[in-house]
Design a protein around this motif. Structure first.
Motif, PDB file in Angstrom:
ATOM      1  N   ALA A 155       0.810  -1.218   0.000  1.00 54.04           N
ATOM      2  CA  ALA A 155       0.000   0.000   0.000  1.00 54.04           C
ATOM      3  C   ALA A 155       0.844   1.269   0.000  1.00 54.04           C
ATOM      4  CB  ALA A 155      -0.940  -0.006   1.202  1.00 54.04           C
ATOM      5  N   GLY A 156       2.049   1.194  -0.553  1.00 53.42           N
ATOM      6  CA  GLY A 156       2.874   2.393  -0.657  1.00 53.42           C
ATOM      7  C   GLY A 156       3.327   2.898   0.691  1.00 53.42           C
ATOM      8  N   LYS A 157       3.176   4.195   0.919  1.00 52.53           N
ATOM      9  CA  LYS A 157       3.674   4.825   2.148  1.00 52.53           C
ATOM     10  C   LYS A 157       2.746   4.635   3.338  1.00 52.53           C
ATOM     11  CE  LYS A 157       6.150   8.390  -0.437  1.00 52.53           C
ATOM     12  NZ  LYS A 157       6.278   9.855  -0.709  1.00 52.53           N
ATOM     13  N   THR A 158       1.549   4.130   3.082  1.00 51.34           N
ATOM     14  CA  THR A 158       0.584   3.964   4.168  1.00 51.34           C
ATOM     15  C   THR A 158       0.346   2.485   4.448  1.00 51.34           C
ATOM     16  OG1 THR A 158      -1.449   3.787   2.851  1.00 51.34           O
ATOM     17  CG2 THR A 158      -0.577   6.001   3.211  1.00 51.34           C
ATOM     18  N   ASP A 159      -0.439   2.228   5.486  1.00 51.04           N
ATOM     19  CA  ASP A 159      -0.849   0.855   5.795  1.00 51.04           C
ATOM     20  C   ASP A 159      -2.308   0.631   5.426  1.00 51.04           C
ATOM     21  OD1 ASP A 159       1.652   0.379   6.797  1.00 51.04           O
ATOM     22  OD2 ASP A 159       1.106   0.737   8.879  1.00 51.04           O
ATOM     23  N   LEU A 160      -2.840   1.466   4.541  1.00 52.00           N
ATOM     24  CA  LEU A 160      -4.263   1.402   4.217  1.00 52.00           C
ATOM     25  C   LEU A 160      -4.509   0.344   3.154  1.00 52.00           C
ATOM     26  CD1 LEU A 160      -5.043   5.239   4.128  1.00 52.00           C
ATOM     27  CD2 LEU A 160      -5.488   3.611   5.987  1.00 52.00           C
ATOM     28  N   GLN A 161      -4.989  -0.816   3.578  1.00 49.98           N
ATOM     29  CA  GLN A 161      -5.286  -1.903   2.645  1.00 49.98           C
ATOM     30  C   GLN A 161      -6.167  -2.917   3.334  1.00 49.98           C
ATOM     31  OE1 GLN A 161      -3.808  -5.069   3.408  1.00 49.98           O
ATOM     32  NE2 GLN A 161      -2.605  -4.261   5.118  1.00 49.98           N
ATOM     33  N   VAL A 162      -7.008  -3.572   2.553  1.00 47.50           N
ATOM     34  CA  VAL A 162      -7.931  -4.587   3.068  1.00 47.50           C
ATOM     35  C   VAL A 162      -7.853  -5.801   2.143  1.00 47.50           C
ATOM     36  CG1 VAL A 162     -10.336  -5.131   3.606  1.00 47.50           C
ATOM     37  CG2 VAL A 162      -9.479  -2.813   3.985  1.00 47.50           C
ATOM     38  N   ASN A 163      -7.855  -6.973   2.720  1.00 45.88           N
ATOM     39  CA  ASN A 163      -7.816  -8.210   1.941  1.00 45.88           C
ATOM     40  C   ASN A 163      -9.229  -8.552   1.478  1.00 45.88           C
ATOM     41  OD1 ASN A 163      -7.308 -10.681   0.811  1.00 45.88           O
ATOM     42  ND2 ASN A 163      -6.852 -11.724   2.724  1.00 45.88           N
ATOM     43  N   ARG A 164      -9.598  -8.009   0.313  1.00 50.52           N
ATOM     44  CA  ARG A 164     -10.976  -8.161  -0.150  1.00 50.52           C
ATOM     45  C   ARG A 164     -11.040  -7.979  -1.672  1.00 50.52           C
ATOM     46  NH1 ARG A 164     -14.565  -4.742   3.596  1.00 50.52           N
ATOM     47  NH2 ARG A 164     -13.735  -6.315   5.009  1.00 50.52           N
ATOM     48  N   GLU A 165     -12.005  -8.630  -2.296  1.00 46.71           N
ATOM     49  CA  GLU A 165     -12.294  -8.465  -3.721  1.00 46.71           C
ATOM     50  C   GLU A 165     -13.616  -7.717  -3.848  1.00 46.71           C
ATOM     51  OE1 GLU A 165     -13.332 -12.024  -5.838  1.00 46.71           O
ATOM     52  OE2 GLU A 165     -12.706 -11.189  -7.787  1.00 46.71           O
ATOM     53  N   VAL A 166     -13.625  -6.668  -4.685  1.00 43.42           N
ATOM     54  CA  VAL A 166     -14.797  -5.805  -4.816  1.00 43.42           C
ATOM     55  C   VAL A 166     -15.046  -5.518  -6.296  1.00 43.42           C
ATOM     56  CG1 VAL A 166     -15.797  -3.570  -4.185  1.00 43.42           C
ATOM     57  CG2 VAL A 166     -14.238  -4.715  -2.601  1.00 43.42           C
ATOM     58  N   PRO A 167     -16.292  -5.519  -6.745  1.00 45.67           N
ATOM     59  CA  PRO A 167     -16.574  -5.132  -8.141  1.00 45.67           C
ATOM     60  C   PRO A 167     -16.057  -3.731  -8.435  1.00 45.67           C
ATOM     61  CG  PRO A 167     -18.509  -6.124  -7.119  1.00 45.67           C
ATOM     62  CD  PRO A 167     -17.509  -5.919  -6.012  1.00 45.67           C
ATOM     63  N   LEU A 168     -15.437  -3.575  -9.595  1.00 48.08           N
ATOM     64  CA  LEU A 168     -14.863  -2.285  -9.975  1.00 48.08           C
ATOM     65  C   LEU A 168     -15.903  -1.451 -10.706  1.00 48.08           C
ATOM     66  CD1 LEU A 168     -12.454  -0.365 -10.255  1.00 48.08           C
ATOM     67  CD2 LEU A 168     -11.733  -1.680 -12.256  1.00 48.08           C
TER      68      LEU A 168
END
Length: 245
Positions: A155-168
């Motif tokens: 997630a680059g410089k941050t820790d902002l991420q979730v282990n999930r699949e979502v429709p785009l």
């Protein structure tokens, strides 16, 4: 997305494989330092891996020139290795901040410093229940009649991420501006924009796979270009247009 994960901090035998499920792929990866270990904890899984992710000597030499710590070196180089390898497995990453609202993912891509993370942060403030799927390297998975976005540990410089699949739902390329303006781009424009913001394989076979995936994406998903300010009104406009309101 698999829900069979091994708890973070569980003691393991020296010979035990460290298996993760990232963007729907079983991955062998052996983190040694804190940041990658923490951010990949929710992706722990088991089974036979389809790929191995580890630092590449070329990437290490390039990153070390900047005086990067060993912890950051591992994180950056494993991120690069993962992004290279997924092309052969029907996925590609986009340098973007991905925000989810009402069960759909919206990706905002821009050069570093333009304000993509600022833009998605405004979404979180304006739209209750929205969250960041990944703040730097979400993965796009084109399928027949369906395009999804995945969170990853990277997630680059941050820790902002979730282990999930979502429709785009849509993709928007941002650039700095004095006024907020947005337009839908053509498929040819979208192809060029996406190529400039992802990993491009050196081999002709890999490049053809990437081009096929991008073509599938831009024919099923609307892509936009936006000149924007760093103000909440920019997020309000992007939402209204990309949602089709």
């Amino acid at each position: 997305m698999s829900d069979m994960h091994i708890p973070f901090g569980k003691e393991r035998k020296p010979e035990e494989k460290m298996i993760y499920e990232i963007a729907g792929l079983k991955v062998k990866m052996d983190p040694r330092f804190g940041r990658l270990t923490r951010q990949s904890a929710s992706y722990r899984s088991f089974g036979e891996p389809v790929m191995t992710v580890k630092p590449d000597s070329y990437d290490e030499a390039h990153v070390q020139k900047n005086g990067t710590s060993q912890e950051e070196l591992e994180y950056i180089c494993c991120s690069a290795a993962f992004c290279r390898n997924i092309v052969q497995h029907g996925r590609f990453f986009l340098h973007a901040s991905a925000v989810v609202y009402e069960g759909e993912a919206y990706l905002f891509s821009a050069p570093s410093g333009t304000g993509k993370s600022t833009h998605t942060a405004f979404w979180q403030k304006l739209f209750p229940g929205s969250y960041i799927l990944n703040d730097d390297k979400p993965v796009i998975c084109p399928q027949q009649g369906r395009i999804t976005a995945w969170g990853t540990p990277f997630a680059g410089k941050t820790d902002l991420q979730v282990n999930r699949e979502v429709p785009l739902r849509g993709i928007c390329f941002l650039r700095k501006g004095n006024v907020n303006q947005i337009r839908q781009v053509t498929e040819d424009e979208a192809l060029a924009l996406m190529l400039n913001n992802t990993y491009r394989p050196a081999s002709s076979e890999g490049m053809n796979r990437l081009l096929d995936m991008i073509e599938q994406t831009v024919t099923q998903i609307h892509v936009y270009e936006m000149s924007c300010t760093r103000e909440p009104q920019a997020a309000e406009l992007s939402y209204r247009v990309m949602k089709g309101m």
